[in-house]
Design an enzyme around this catalytic site. Structure first.
Site, PDB file in Angstrom:
ATOM      1  N   HIS A  26     -75.467  15.088 -69.700  1.00  0.00           N
ATOM      2  CA  HIS A  26     -75.094  14.418 -68.267  1.00  0.00           C
ATOM      3  C   HIS A  26     -74.193  13.219 -68.474  1.00  0.00           C
ATOM      4  O   HIS A  26     -74.527  12.525 -69.516  1.00  0.00           O
ATOM      5  CB  HIS A  26     -76.349  14.429 -67.379  1.00  0.00           C
ATOM      6  CG  HIS A  26     -77.116  13.445 -67.878  1.00  0.00           C
ATOM      7  ND1 HIS A  26     -78.072  13.354 -68.956  1.00  0.00           N
ATOM      8  CD2 HIS A  26     -77.362  12.000 -67.461  1.00  0.00           C
ATOM      9  CE1 HIS A  26     -78.617  12.274 -68.938  1.00  0.00           C
ATOM     10  NE2 HIS A  26     -78.376  11.309 -68.205  1.00  0.00           N
TER      11      HIS A  26
ATOM     12  N   HIS B  64     -74.037  12.131 -72.273  1.00  0.00           N
ATOM     13  CA  HIS B  64     -75.367  11.914 -73.160  1.00  0.00           C
ATOM     14  C   HIS B  64     -76.374  12.969 -73.052  1.00  0.00           C
ATOM     15  O   HIS B  64     -76.539  13.516 -71.944  1.00  0.00           O
ATOM     16  CB  HIS B  64     -75.571  10.488 -73.118  1.00  0.00           C
ATOM     17  CG  HIS B  64     -76.002   9.862 -71.745  1.00  0.00           C
ATOM     18  ND1 HIS B  64     -75.094   9.681 -71.114  1.00  0.00           N
ATOM     19  CD2 HIS B  64     -77.244   9.605 -71.481  1.00  0.00           C
ATOM     20  CE1 HIS B  64     -75.730   9.508 -69.916  1.00  0.00           C
ATOM     21  NE2 HIS B  64     -77.022   9.241 -70.030  1.00  0.00           N
TER      22      HIS B  64
ATOM     23  N   ARG C 127     -91.411  10.097 -77.644  1.00  0.00           N
ATOM     24  CA  ARG C 127     -90.274   9.128 -77.265  1.00  0.00           C
ATOM     25  C   ARG C 127     -90.606   8.693 -75.993  1.00  0.00           C
ATOM     26  O   ARG C 127     -90.770   9.403 -74.931  1.00  0.00           O
ATOM     27  CB  ARG C 127     -88.949   9.609 -77.651  1.00  0.00           C
ATOM     28  CG  ARG C 127     -87.922   8.883 -77.360  1.00  0.00           C
ATOM     29  CD  ARG C 127     -86.731   9.705 -77.835  1.00  0.00           C
ATOM     30  NE  ARG C 127     -85.589   8.649 -77.869  1.00  0.00           N
ATOM     31  CZ  ARG C 127     -84.807   8.509 -76.823  1.00  0.00           C
ATOM     32  NH1 ARG C 127     -84.988   9.557 -75.914  1.00  0.00           N
ATOM     33  NH2 ARG C 127     -84.142   7.658 -76.502  1.00  0.00           N
TER      34      ARG C 127
ATOM     35  N   ASP D 284     -74.147   9.516 -66.154  1.00  0.00           N
ATOM     36  CA  ASP D 284     -74.992   8.894 -65.294  1.00  0.00           C
ATOM     37  C   ASP D 284     -73.864   8.473 -63.906  1.00  0.00           C
ATOM     38  O   ASP D 284     -72.823   8.254 -64.248  1.00  0.00           O
ATOM     39  CB  ASP D 284     -75.464   7.597 -65.912  1.00  0.00           C
ATOM     40  CG  ASP D 284     -76.562   7.797 -66.705  1.00  0.00           C
ATOM     41  OD1 ASP D 284     -77.055   8.846 -66.686  1.00  0.00           O
ATOM     42  OD2 ASP D 284     -76.969   6.765 -67.617  1.00  0.00           O
TER      43      ASP D 284
HETATM   44  C1  LIG Z   1     -79.782   6.663 -59.074  1.00  0.00           C
HETATM   45  C2  LIG Z   1     -79.975   7.707 -59.604  1.00  0.00           C
HETATM   46  C3  LIG Z   1     -79.394   8.201 -60.512  1.00  0.00           C
HETATM   47  C4  LIG Z   1     -79.901   9.644 -61.066  1.00  0.00           C
HETATM   48  C5  LIG Z   1     -80.125   9.969 -59.744  1.00  0.00           C
HETATM   49  C6  LIG Z   1     -80.825   8.773 -59.060  1.00  0.00           C
HETATM   50  C7  LIG Z   1     -82.175   8.705 -59.498  1.00  0.00           C
HETATM   51  C8  LIG Z   1     -82.384   9.228 -60.850  1.00  0.00           C
HETATM   52  C9  LIG Z   1     -81.330   9.324 -61.689  1.00  0.00           C
HETATM   53  C10 LIG Z   1     -81.343  10.346 -62.939  1.00  0.00           C
HETATM   54  C11 LIG Z   1     -82.095   9.597 -64.187  1.00  0.00           C
HETATM   55  C12 LIG Z   1     -82.297  10.782 -65.096  1.00  0.00           C
HETATM   56  C13 LIG Z   1     -80.789  11.409 -65.618  1.00  0.00           C
HETATM   57  C14 LIG Z   1     -80.046  11.566 -64.084  1.00  0.00           C
HETATM   58  C15 LIG Z   1     -78.595  12.287 -64.309  1.00  0.00           C
HETATM   59  C16 LIG Z   1     -81.074  12.278 -63.142  1.00  0.00           C
HETATM   60  O1  LIG Z   1     -81.505  13.748 -63.144  1.00  0.00           O
HETATM   61  O2  LIG Z   1     -81.822  11.350 -62.590  1.00  0.00           O
HETATM   62  C17 LIG Z   1     -79.933  10.472 -63.006  1.00  0.00           C
HETATM   63  C18 LIG Z   1     -79.202  10.436 -62.032  1.00  0.00           C
HETATM   64  C19 LIG Z   1     -77.631  10.237 -62.167  1.00  0.00           C
HETATM   65  O3  LIG Z   1     -77.215   9.389 -62.707  1.00  0.00           O
HETATM   66  O4  LIG Z   1     -77.095  11.072 -61.595  1.00  0.00           O
HETATM   67  O1  LIG Z   2     -84.029   8.959 -72.938  1.00  0.00           O
HETATM   68  C1  LIG Z   2     -82.736   8.688 -73.203  1.00  0.00           C
HETATM   69  O2  LIG Z   2     -82.645   8.131 -74.127  1.00  0.00           O
HETATM   70  C2  LIG Z   2     -81.823   8.924 -72.322  1.00  0.00           C
HETATM   71  C3  LIG Z   2     -82.225   8.825 -70.912  1.00  0.00           C
HETATM   72  C4  LIG Z   2     -81.263   9.302 -69.773  1.00  0.00           C
HETATM   73  O3  LIG Z   2     -80.038   9.408 -70.195  1.00  0.00           O
HETATM   74  C5  LIG Z   2     -81.367   8.761 -68.502  1.00  0.00           C
HETATM   75  O4  LIG Z   2     -82.676   8.397 -67.795  1.00  0.00           O
HETATM   76  O5  LIG Z   2     -80.362   8.828 -67.666  1.00  0.00           O
HETATM   77 FE   LIG Z   3     -78.484   9.256 -68.445  1.00  0.00          FE
END
Ligand SMILES: C=C1C[C@]23C[C@H]1CC[C@H]2[C@@]12CCC[C@@](C)(C(=O)O1)[C@H]2[C@@H]3C(=O)O
Ligand SMILES: O=C(O)CCC(=O)C(=O)O
Ligand SMILES: [Fe+2]
Length: 359
Positions: free
Chosen positions: A233, A290, A300, A235
């Site tokens: 994905h 990533h 981890r 961010d």
């Molecule tokens: C502020 C954010 C950014 C979110 C959504 C919301 C809260 C949690 C974040 C994450 C964290 C984990 C990867 C991701 C892809 C996910 O599934 O939740 C992120 C997402 C994004 O960066 O789109």
């Molecule tokens: O665990 C990791 O190294 C990646 C986590 C991540 O990509 C995220 O929380 O958006």
């Molecule tokens: Fe991420």
């Protein structure tokens, strides 16, 4: 009033294909629902042919006089870099890692007391993006925004709360300062300063920013090569700052290199360019694809600080970076709008706000 992050997903419930977390520790082999094949993720085994030299994202010393240019160059080529001498106290990194470890060590039933609701933002659960995949990810997460008190109350007795909340709040504060420093350093390398961005100069003292913390746990896995910790994905942020424990797993993607593992460097932090920074830079900075892999011997932990603008702020390409190319690559969008687009369209979100440029 701008929408707070807590309200972002009110009208966008996620319906997860799998309702609750298994007890990872009790599984001795990988169930089918956790076994990933290239059908589940086309980039699963993406590797360059012939294999590329062992290149890696740069490790940048923030005290180096040329740090701004090094960061700028990393944002253009990788969309990611590591930083040393970032000024965040080591005890604080250890503190947030300890807290994260303690949280995920709690019994499943206790963690589920703080489960994130379908329309909620904070709490315990699988990654939001899980709803876009047929297979389950080998991980569990906990999302926090602002004060964690309400969620932490469901997990721990009173006497732990003050200490844990202090750590989170101190961490958010330090990350916020660091993120803004990194943003201005990288923009400086493009010849862009605070005066060039109206919403930043009009809201001094970082009043324009907001953030979330994502704690991630990737348990030991019986068949790591066939499992996925967190699927590929980008961010939805301006920048993301990531602390990982001393266990490899994070990988970044480069078209010419395939998946590249980011080795843990104790005390340093990983920085990712997010989609909003890609938009702001009119495509010059790359929002990095990533993912996280898992392994058979060590669990981890990672802590991601997801940083973006307040929700009434429209992000659009900086005019100074548009004029040389003629037209903005993207339409303007607020963080809320973008998170909602991502919640429905996932990896297509960025292309959905792309301008159609007439030839
Ligand atoms: C502020 C954010 C950014 C979110 C959504 C919301 C809260 C949690 C974040 C994450 C964290 C984990 C990867 C991701 C892809 C996910 O599934 O939740 C992120 C997402 C994004 O960066 O789109
Ligand atoms: O665990 C990791 O190294 C990646 C986590 C991540 O990509 C995220 O929380 O958006
Ligand atoms: Fe991420």
């Amino acid at each position: 009033m701008p929408t707070m992050l807590t309200d972002v997903f009110r009208g966008h419930p996620i319906h997860l294909p799998h309702s609750h977390q298994p007890d990872f520790t009790s599984l001795s082999e990988l169930p089918d629902s956790y076994t990933w094949t290239p059908k589940d993720d086309p980039l699963l085994d993406a590797a360059p042919s012939p294999p590329a030299a062992s290149e890696n994202i740069p490790l940048i010393d923030l005290n180096h006089p040329d740090a701004a240019n090094q960061i700028g160059s990393a944002c253009r080529t990788w969309g990611a870099f590591q930083i040393a001498n970032h000024g965040v106290p080591l005890e604080l990194l250890q503190g947030i890692e300890f807290l994260t470890g303690s949280l995920f060590q709690l019994p499943v039933q206790r963690k589920l007391k703080a489960a994130r609701s379908e329309t909620g933002f904070s709490g315990y659960g699988v990654a939001r993006i899980s709803s876009f995949f047929n297979k389950q990810m080998w991980s569990e997460g906990f999302t926090i925004t602002g004060s964690p008190l309400n969620d932490f109350r469901k997990l721990w007795p009173q006497h732990h709360l003050n200490n844990y909340c202090d750590i989170v709040e101190e961490y958010e504060e330090q990350m916020q300062k660091l993120a803004s420093k990194l943003m201005w350093l990288s923009l400086t390398s493009l010849g862009v300063s605070e005066e060039d961005i109206k919403w930043a100069s009009a809201n001094p003292d970082l009043n324009w920013a907001q953030s979330a913390l994502q704690l991630n746990h990737y348990p030991v896995c019986p068949e790591p090569d066939r499992a996925m910790g967190l699927a590929a994905h980008t961010d939805s942020t301006l920048l993301t700052i990531l602390h990982q424990n001393n266990t490899a797993g994070l990988q970044v993607f480069r078209d010419d290199l395939g998946w590249v593992t980011v080795p843990p460097v104790p005390g340093s932090l990983v920085v990712n360019v997010g989609d909003l920074f890609h938009i702001l830079s009119n495509g010059l900075f790359k929002s990095v694809l990533h993912r996280a892999r898992v392994n058979q011997t060590r669990s981890r932990l990672s802590v991601a600080f997801l940083w973006g603008p307040q929700s009434d702020i429209k992000i659009s390409p900086v005019p100074k970076l548009v004029s040389p190319v003629g037209s903005p690559l993207y339409r303007s969008v607020t963080w809320t709008e973008y998170l909602r687009t991502k919640a429905t369209h996932f990896n297509e979100a960025l292309s959905m706000i792309k301008n159609d440029i007439d030839e």
